[in-house]
Design a protein around this motif. Structure first.
Motif, mmCIF file in Angstrom:
data_model
loop_
_atom_site.group_PDB
_atom_site.id
_atom_site.type_symbol
_atom_site.label_atom_id
_atom_site.label_comp_id
_atom_site.label_asym_id
_atom_site.label_seq_id
_atom_site.Cartn_x
_atom_site.Cartn_y
_atom_site.Cartn_z
ATOM 1 N N ALA A 170 0.828 -1.209 0.000
ATOM 2 C CA ALA A 170 0.000 0.000 0.000
ATOM 3 C C ALA A 170 0.864 1.261 0.000
ATOM 4 O O ALA A 170 0.583 2.232 -0.712
ATOM 5 C CB ALA A 170 -0.931 -0.004 1.216
ATOM 6 N N ILE A 171 1.939 1.230 0.780
ATOM 7 C CA ILE A 171 2.855 2.374 0.816
ATOM 8 C C ILE A 171 3.502 2.571 -0.555
ATOM 9 O O ILE A 171 3.584 3.692 -1.077
ATOM 10 C CB ILE A 171 3.934 2.165 1.896
ATOM 11 C CG1 ILE A 171 3.289 2.153 3.293
ATOM 12 C CG2 ILE A 171 5.013 3.236 1.800
ATOM 13 C CD1 ILE A 171 4.244 1.771 4.399
ATOM 14 N N HIS A 216 2.412 1.539 -3.430
ATOM 15 C CA HIS A 216 1.411 1.946 -4.417
ATOM 16 C C HIS A 216 1.274 3.469 -4.427
ATOM 17 O O HIS A 216 1.245 4.107 -5.501
ATOM 18 C CB HIS A 216 0.071 1.289 -4.079
ATOM 19 C CG HIS A 216 -0.991 1.527 -5.104
ATOM 20 N ND1 HIS A 216 -2.333 1.391 -4.826
ATOM 21 C CD2 HIS A 216 -0.929 1.919 -6.407
ATOM 22 C CE1 HIS A 216 -3.035 1.659 -5.906
ATOM 23 N NE2 HIS A 216 -2.211 1.992 -6.878
ATOM 24 N N ASP A 217 1.210 4.065 -3.252
ATOM 25 C CA ASP A 217 1.118 5.522 -3.169
ATOM 26 C C ASP A 217 2.354 6.189 -3.771
ATOM 27 O O ASP A 217 2.254 7.212 -4.459
ATOM 28 C CB ASP A 217 0.947 5.959 -1.713
ATOM 29 C CG ASP A 217 -0.424 5.603 -1.147
ATOM 30 O OD1 ASP A 217 -1.349 5.353 -1.951
ATOM 31 O OD2 ASP A 217 -0.562 5.561 0.090
ATOM 32 N N GLU A 226 2.161 5.880 -7.674
ATOM 33 C CA GLU A 226 1.181 6.816 -8.234
ATOM 34 C C GLU A 226 1.673 8.256 -8.106
ATOM 35 O O GLU A 226 1.481 9.073 -9.022
ATOM 36 C CB GLU A 226 -0.164 6.651 -7.521
ATOM 37 C CG GLU A 226 -0.892 5.367 -7.898
ATOM 38 C CD GLU A 226 -2.337 5.372 -7.442
ATOM 39 O OE1 GLU A 226 -2.611 5.953 -6.368
ATOM 40 O OE2 GLU A 226 -3.187 4.796 -8.155
ATOM 41 N N GLY A 227 2.306 8.578 -6.991
ATOM 42 C CA GLY A 227 2.847 9.919 -6.808
ATOM 43 C C GLY A 227 3.936 10.223 -7.825
ATOM 44 O O GLY A 227 3.990 11.325 -8.393
#
Length: 370
Positions: free
Chosen positions: A59-60, A62-63, A66-67
């Motif tokens: 999850a980390i 993934h952010d 995307e960033g």
């Protein structure tokens, strides 16, 4: 005697199953409660506390991906490279439109194989691109001198997890081998390639390699698998293949030594290069190209790859989300770059100092025990 506080967050009585006698099933006694409340998610073949940590880190990451994709950093920067990689992997419309064109050059080259020298040159470039075939190659710490690195040639070249999948004769193993044969033929068909007897050809070659391969138990024997050779003697192991020329082509020509894990495998591979037809070798290399690149090709090819490797072999009931698959590929392809973004965001200098102190405490404790 170690005493555990009832308030200790690491040990929770609810994770155990006191209804089971520890004398009959200690694993169930100790972990039964946790197993009941943590069923294996459908997109995983197994589940444990390490998987929970992995999901958190996913999850980390993934952010972060995307960033990086949204930031459009300067060309050549780590952020731009990671962001472009993620965008390319998520662009399924373009992937479908491209079809097999990203690997067409490889397919044409495999189709043009006309000699053992062509095979060696192909294997060089496949290995340099991270595509396995015949055997594996890598650089690891020297077993005899951990301060130095050493080139290791290892057994490989098969599409199933290990040699026993080809050699066991029980019904389950026979069924898996037949499923593998069907999978190979299906992949050729989906790639609009002549399947013919592709599955038969590939399994025949891989079974021959498996027969010469060490078992998993043997591969854990350091004395058995430590076999240093001088680079000058490389051609003695595979004279037809030209192993010394291979080492020079992959950039190891100046090395004086290398290690092979299974001395008997390489002469056997060399003999196979002469006894197996070039047509069958073309099929074999085409298969390993498709197998290695399936996750980057069209949806039907990627789905078929999951059905066999994810569902049949891995026990997954559901394929992971697209972003998770792109993240996994990125971790393999540009893991160092992604790690730099992760560390910058989630591993502050004080955390590093604390971890280094923890490691030092562990080393002190180990020295005392020893």
């Amino acid at each position: 005697m170690i005493r555990i506080s009832p308030d200790d967050p690491v040990f929770d009585a609810a994770d155990s199953d006191p209804s089971v006698s520890p004398a009959e099933d200690f694993y169930r006694f100790a972990n039964g409660g946790w197993l009941d409340t943590n069923p294996v998610p459908p997109e995983y073949g197994s589940w444990g506390s390490a998987h929970e940590l992995h999901v958190r880190n996913e999850a980390i990451l993934h952010d972060l991906l995307e960033g990086a994709a949204e930031a459009h950093g300067s060309v050549g920067s780590i952020e731009r490279t990671v962001g472009d990689y993620f965008l390319a992997g998520m662009d399924t419309v373009r992937i479908e439109a491209l079809g097999l064109s990203p690997i067409q050059g490889w397919l044409d080259r495999i189709d043009a194989i006309s000699s053992i020298d062509d095979v060696r040159d192909l294997v060089v470039d496949l290995h340099r691109s991270g595509i396995g075939s015949l055997f594996s190659v890598g650089v690891l710490p020297d077993f005899d001198d951990p301060q130095a690195n050493l080139l290791y040639l290892g057994q490989g070249g098969i599409g199933l997890p290990d040699r026993d999948y080809y050699l066991r004769d029980d019904d389950q193993s026979a069924g898996l081998l037949e499923a593998y044969r069907t999978h190979i033929d299906t992949m050729f068909t989906l790639a609009s390639l002549d399947a013919g007897a592709a599955g038969d050809s590939v399994i025949a070659i891989e079974s021959a390699i498996a027969k010469e391969s060490y078992t998993n138990v043997q591969m854990r024997d350091v004395e058995l698998t430590t076999n240093r050779h001088g680079t000058a003697a490389a051609s003695d192991l595979m004279p037809l293949f030209g192993l010394r020329a291979y080492l020079a082509a992959i950039g190891a020509g100046d090395e004086t030594e290398f290690n092979v894990d299974n001395v008997g495998l390489y002469p056997a591979l060399d003999a196979m290069l002469e006894s197996v037809s070039l047509d069958d070798w073309r099929t074999y290399f085409t298969w390993h190209l498709l197998r290695a690149t399936a996750s980057s090709l069209t949806e039907d090819i990627e789905k078929e790859s999951f059905e066999f490797y994810g569902r049949t072999l891995g026990g997954q009931q559901k394929q992971k989300e697209r972003w998770q698959r792109v993240l996994a590929a990125g971790t393999a392809d540009i893991g160092q770059l992604i790690s730099q973004l992760y560390v910058a965001e989630n591993f502050a200098p004080e955390a590093k100092r604390e971890m280094e102190q923890l490691v030092e405490f562990l080393l002190v404790a180990m020295r005392q025990r020893l």
